[in-house]
Design a protein around this motif. Structure first.
Motif, PDB file in Angstrom:
ATOM      1  N   ARG A  56      18.581 -11.410  -1.832  1.00  0.00           N
ATOM      2  CA  ARG A  56      19.440 -11.522  -0.472  1.00  0.00           C
ATOM      3  C   ARG A  56      19.272 -10.190   0.447  1.00  0.00           C
ATOM      4  O   ARG A  56      18.929 -10.656   1.439  1.00  0.00           O
ATOM      5  CB  ARG A  56      20.970 -11.384  -0.966  1.00  0.00           C
ATOM      6  N   ALA A  57      19.049  -9.115  -0.106  1.00  0.00           N
ATOM      7  CA  ALA A  57      18.721  -8.146   0.625  1.00  0.00           C
ATOM      8  C   ALA A  57      17.341  -7.568   1.338  1.00  0.00           C
ATOM      9  O   ALA A  57      17.289  -6.847   2.130  1.00  0.00           O
ATOM     10  CB  ALA A  57      19.512  -6.774   0.160  1.00  0.00           C
ATOM     11  N   ARG A  58      16.538  -8.340   0.716  1.00  0.00           N
ATOM     12  CA  ARG A  58      15.059  -8.033   0.912  1.00  0.00           C
ATOM     13  C   ARG A  58      14.733  -7.992   2.300  1.00  0.00           C
ATOM     14  O   ARG A  58      15.214  -8.978   3.084  1.00  0.00           O
ATOM     15  CB  ARG A  58      14.248  -8.520   0.240  1.00  0.00           C
ATOM     16  N   ASN A  59      14.389  -6.824   3.004  1.00  0.00           N
ATOM     17  CA  ASN A  59      13.884  -6.788   4.364  1.00  0.00           C
ATOM     18  C   ASN A  59      15.029  -6.523   5.208  1.00  0.00           C
ATOM     19  O   ASN A  59      14.926  -6.735   6.428  1.00  0.00           O
ATOM     20  CB  ASN A  59      13.084  -7.657   4.875  1.00  0.00           C
ATOM     21  N   ARG A  60      16.315  -6.370   4.678  1.00  0.00           N
ATOM     22  CA  ARG A  60      17.333  -6.219   5.530  1.00  0.00           C
ATOM     23  C   ARG A  60      17.932  -4.864   5.608  1.00  0.00           C
ATOM     24  O   ARG A  60      17.698  -4.056   4.782  1.00  0.00           O
ATOM     25  CB  ARG A  60      18.414  -7.307   4.975  1.00  0.00           C
TER      26      ARG A  60
END
Ligand SMILES: [Mg+2]
Length: 425
Positions: free
Chosen positions: A112-116
């Motif tokens: 969910r957090a990838r690249n965020r």
């Protein structure tokens, strides 16, 4: 709060604000905008407590008894399989199906957090520091301080505590973080982050380094009232052995953890009687603590929304907020993140609880491991200077060593905090 109750008493029921049914006060008198009763600066003489039936019938005593479930030991073998020692442990493992360990579910968070960009929110007592008897000795470990400093280098990190903002800063001691005290009723944030929507409620101030900052204090008009109630509570409980009253600036708390259980009805009745004179204040139950706070539409969830907006993150899809906390006041923040599918709430608990969180952690040692071994190590720096979450680790490679670390940390923390228990949310 939508939490489950037992037949006898609510396990985690968020006590309703003091209202007509509790104190015989019409609910229309409880709005934030009304003019409250005048209050003096003198300490009234102690009255005889009212009937104990008052606090029995309105559920205060039940809530006091159920507000601090017993700690239980967690046993693990060296092969990482948990040894089911008793029914409580079976119940906990069943509960973890609904609230999986954030450590074991880290790949879900990664996906969910990838690249965020992560934004990290943390409670203090019971989340960053072990529960202890003396509130003034709820110290955070140096290891925890170190990982907090590291995560704050890469991601905006805020602590939202029930303590006064000054006190929680004194305990944490890191200028890299944002701080919100008094359950989010006292927020400090950089002057450059102020948005026009918030300007009316903000004051200019300076931080510990003398830098200009903004202060947001939505309950500022309650300061004299809270101060007066605090002094009244100190006076009225001074002969109750073990009782401790604290002033958290925008709220006051009465701790009864060290009070003989036979005296709990008396302490409840004293607080009840004082609150009769303050219809603009309400009572909530924490872990062996009664908390008195203003009746305003503000909580830790609102504080999270406020900080996200003030930091310019409120409508950004490339931002993932995570909130880690252990108490019912943290549920408001969990709810905000869950309702808008914005991010993840992580509940810290050694016992099953109904929660709005997505994941769970057992104790402060697992909080530290999550921050240190996962969050701090899982970012990339962009050319813009911003850091984004990117899992640079092979998560599975860590599992075995993490389980061993958790066992070792759990043993150490258990030794250091055995039979302790103080919490200000
Ligand atoms: Mg807490």
């Amino acid at each position: 709060m939508d939490l489950k109750s037992t037949k006898a008493s609510p396990v985690l029921a968020d006590p309703a604000p003091i209202n007509k049914s509790r104190l015989g006060i019409h609910s229309s008198l409880l709005s934030y905008s009304q003019s409250g009763p005048s209050f003096s600066t003198s300490i009234p003489t102690r009255k005889k407590p009212g009937k104990l039936d008052d606090v029995r019938s309105n559920g205060w005593l039940d809530a006091m008894k159920s507000s601090s479930p017993p700690r239980k030991k967690i046993l693990k073998d060296f092969n990482s399989a948990e040894v089911v020692s008793d029914e409580a442990e079976i119940a906990y493992l069943s509960w973890m199906i609904r609230y999986p360990s954030a450590l074991n579910s880290f790949q879900t968070i990664v996906d969910r957090a990838r690249n965020r960009k992560l934004v990290v929110f943390l409670d203090y007592d019971g989340t960053l520091s072990p529960i202890v008897d003396d509130p003034d000795r709820a110290f955070m470990s140096d290891d925890m301080r170190s990982v907090l400093k590291s995560v704050a280098k890469h991601f905006p990190t805020a602590i939202i505590s029930g303590r006064s903002r000054d006190k929680v800063f004194e305990l944490v001691g890191l200028t890299e973080l944002y701080y919100a005290g008094s359950h989010g009723m006292d927020i400090i944030f950089p002057a450059k982050n102020m948005l026009s929507k918030n300007q009316l409620n903000c004051l200019k101030s300076t931080d510990q380094k003398g830098k200009e900052v903004n202060l947001f204090q939505p309950a500022s008009e309650f300061l004299p009232m809270i101060d007066e109630v605090f002094r009244n509570l100190v006076e009225i409980t001074k002969d109750i052995q073990g009782a401790k009253v604290e002033n958290h600036k925008f709220c006051a708390s009465v701790h009864y953890r060290n009070v003989d259980e036979n005296s709990w009805p008396v302490i409840a009745q004293y607080v009840h009687d004082i609150l009769k004179d303050y219809p603009r204040l309400r009572l909530t139950h924490g872990r062996k603590v009664l908390e008195v706070r203003p009746v305003i539409d503000w909580d830790k969830g609102k504080a999270v929304e406020f900080l996200l907006e003030s930091l310019g993150f409120s409508n950004r899809r490339d931002v993932l907020p995570i909130y880690i906390g252990d108490d019912r006041t943290d549920e408001d923040a969990f709810k905000v993140l869950r309702k808008k599918n914005r991010g993840y709430g992580i509940l810290v608990s050694t016992v099953p609880k109904e929660s709005n969180a997505f994941f769970s952690l057992r104790d402060t040692s697992e909080v530290r491991i999550l921050i240190d071994r996962y969050l701090v190590s899982s970012y990339v720096s962009l050319k813009s200077g911003e850091t984004r979450f990117e899992n640079c680790l092979q998560v599975q490679d860590f599992l075995e060593s993490l389980v061993i670390m958790a066992q070792e940390d759990g043993k150490r923390d258990e030794r250091s905090s055995e039979a302790c228990g103080y919490d200000t949310d």
